[in-house]
Design a protein around this motif. Structure first.
Motif, PDB file in Angstrom:
ATOM      1  N   UNK A  78       0.873  -1.162  -0.062  1.00  0.00           N
ATOM      2  CA  UNK A  78       0.027  -0.043   0.078  1.00  0.00           C
ATOM      3  C   UNK A  78       1.024   1.233  -0.160  1.00  0.00           C
ATOM      4  N   UNK A  79       1.859   1.297   0.949  1.00  0.00           N
ATOM      5  CA  UNK A  79       2.842   2.381   0.889  1.00  0.00           C
ATOM      6  C   UNK A  79       3.580   2.546  -0.400  1.00  0.00           C
ATOM      7  N   UNK A  80       3.979   1.581  -1.237  1.00  0.00           N
ATOM      8  CA  UNK A  80       4.588   1.482  -2.309  1.00  0.00           C
ATOM      9  C   UNK A  80       3.517   2.170  -3.275  1.00  0.00           C
ATOM     10  N   UNK A  81       2.575   1.854  -3.276  1.00  0.00           N
ATOM     11  CA  UNK A  81       1.572   2.094  -4.429  1.00  0.00           C
ATOM     12  C   UNK A  81       1.277   3.676  -4.299  1.00  0.00           C
ATOM     13  N   UNK A  85       2.019   6.499  -7.172  1.00  0.00           N
ATOM     14  CA  UNK A  85       0.714   7.361  -7.407  1.00  0.00           C
ATOM     15  C   UNK A  85       1.157   8.827  -7.439  1.00  0.00           C
ATOM     16  N   UNK A  86       1.585   9.124  -6.333  1.00  0.00           N
ATOM     17  CA  UNK A  86       2.087  10.466  -5.933  1.00  0.00           C
ATOM     18  C   UNK A  86       3.226  11.109  -6.878  1.00  0.00           C
ATOM     19  N   UNK A  87       4.420  10.284  -6.808  1.00  0.00           N
ATOM     20  CA  UNK A  87       5.387  10.660  -7.491  1.00  0.00           C
ATOM     21  C   UNK A  87       5.683  10.404  -9.003  1.00  0.00           C
ATOM     22  N   UNK A  88       5.241   9.368  -9.416  1.00  0.00           N
ATOM     23  CA  UNK A  88       5.424   8.751 -10.434  1.00  0.00           C
ATOM     24  C   UNK A  88       4.397   8.741 -11.690  1.00  0.00           C
ATOM     25  N   UNK A  89       3.165   8.566 -11.034  1.00  0.00           N
ATOM     26  CA  UNK A  89       1.976   8.332 -11.929  1.00  0.00           C
ATOM     27  C   UNK A  89       1.141   9.814 -12.141  1.00  0.00           C
ATOM     28  N   UNK A  90       2.008  10.654 -12.223  1.00  0.00           N
ATOM     29  CA  UNK A  90       1.372  12.235 -12.066  1.00  0.00           C
ATOM     30  C   UNK A  90       0.269  12.323 -13.028  1.00  0.00           C
ATOM     31  N   UNK A  91       0.584  11.806 -14.395  1.00  0.00           N
ATOM     32  CA  UNK A  91      -0.453  12.280 -15.497  1.00  0.00           C
ATOM     33  C   UNK A  91      -1.928  11.339 -15.293  1.00  0.00           C
ATOM     34  N   UNK A  92      -1.507  10.005 -14.951  1.00  0.00           N
ATOM     35  CA  UNK A  92      -2.390   8.941 -14.644  1.00  0.00           C
ATOM     36  C   UNK A  92      -3.364   9.467 -13.440  1.00  0.00           C
ATOM     37  N   UNK A  93      -2.776   9.823 -12.370  1.00  0.00           N
ATOM     38  CA  UNK A  93      -3.384  10.030 -11.138  1.00  0.00           C
ATOM     39  C   UNK A  93      -3.576  11.800 -11.082  1.00  0.00           C
ATOM     40  N   UNK A  94      -3.195  12.492 -11.811  1.00  0.00           N
ATOM     41  CA  UNK A  94      -3.491  13.902 -11.725  1.00  0.00           C
ATOM     42  C   UNK A  94      -2.778  14.380 -10.347  1.00  0.00           C
ATOM     43  N   UNK A  95      -1.708  14.172 -10.082  1.00  0.00           N
ATOM     44  CA  UNK A  95      -1.051  14.247  -8.677  1.00  0.00           C
ATOM     45  C   UNK A  95       0.060  15.345  -8.766  1.00  0.00           C
ATOM     46  N   UNK A  96       0.649  15.775  -7.719  1.00  0.00           N
ATOM     47  CA  UNK A  96       1.876  16.605  -7.916  1.00  0.00           C
ATOM     48  C   UNK A  96       2.692  16.211  -6.938  1.00  0.00           C
ATOM     49  N   UNK A  97       4.143  16.055  -7.397  1.00  0.00           N
ATOM     50  CA  UNK A  97       4.929  15.543  -6.637  1.00  0.00           C
ATOM     51  C   UNK A  97       5.210  16.209  -5.408  1.00  0.00           C
ATOM     52  N   UNK A  98       5.573  15.339  -4.162  1.00  0.00           N
ATOM     53  CA  UNK A  98       5.943  16.046  -2.890  1.00  0.00           C
ATOM     54  C   UNK A  98       7.285  16.278  -2.631  1.00  0.00           C
ATOM     55  N   UNK A  99       7.738  17.330  -1.861  1.00  0.00           N
ATOM     56  CA  UNK A  99       9.035  17.337  -1.604  1.00  0.00           C
ATOM     57  C   UNK A  99       9.195  16.754  -0.272  1.00  0.00           C
ATOM     58  N   UNK A 100      10.557  16.314   0.262  1.00  0.00           N
ATOM     59  CA  UNK A 100      10.622  15.609   1.597  1.00  0.00           C
ATOM     60  C   UNK A 100      10.085  16.151   2.864  1.00  0.00           C
ATOM     61  N   UNK A 101      10.176  17.745   2.789  1.00  0.00           N
ATOM     62  CA  UNK A 101       9.301  18.370   3.934  1.00  0.00           C
ATOM     63  C   UNK A 101       7.714  17.853   3.888  1.00  0.00           C
TER      64      UNK A 101
END
Length: 141
Positions: A78-81, A85-101
């Motif tokens: 679940x964590x890996x997915x 989703x957030x970091x690498x499937x930006x187009x598919x999931x329409x997400x934005x990458x997060x920084x470490x903070x």
């Protein structure tokens, strides 16, 4: 549980604020960024709450964790997915990458469910059925 949640949300009356929003086109994503933000936050919180749900009465939620490889595997998957989703499937999931903070804030907020679960377990629970208090004609105690 999802059905009851959807039913509860369906009972909300539409607001005037809703009528101000412009219509959404057919090519727009079904799940908006606001929805993804809320889904991601709640999903992460539920992951942490899975540990609380392992044993509803014991305060040490990690005891015996190493013996349940399937549980650890499911949480890990679940964590890996979620990270994918957030970091690498930006187009598919329409997400934005997060920084470490931002990731740290997500994990920090979500891990509060462990503290909440531990604190709640210090509250003593009556042996009576909860619904007993709502029955008509229930004797006052």
């Amino acid at each position: 549980m999802d059905t009851l949640g959807a039913l509860a949300l369906a009972t909300e009356r539409p607001t005037n604020q809703l009528m101000i929003k412009p219509p959404v086109g057919r090519t727009e994503p079904l799940i908006t960024n606001v929805m993804w933000r809320n889904l991601t936050a709640q999903a992460l919180y539920q992951i942490f709450n899975e540990f609380n749900a392992r044993n509803l009465e014991k305060k040490n939620i990690f005891k015996g964790l190493h013996k349940n490889k399937l549980f650890v595997g499911i949480v890990g998957a679940t964590l890996i997915l979620q990270v994918l989703m957030v970091e690498f499937l930006n187009r598919f999931a329409n997400t934005k990458r997060l920084n470490w903070v931002q990731w740290g804030a997500c994990v920090g907020i979500a891990s509060m469910s462990w503290l909440i679960g531990w604190l709640v377990k210090w509250i003593t629970v009556s042996g009576k059925q909860f619904l007993f208090f709502f029955r008509r004609g229930a004797p006052a105690t």
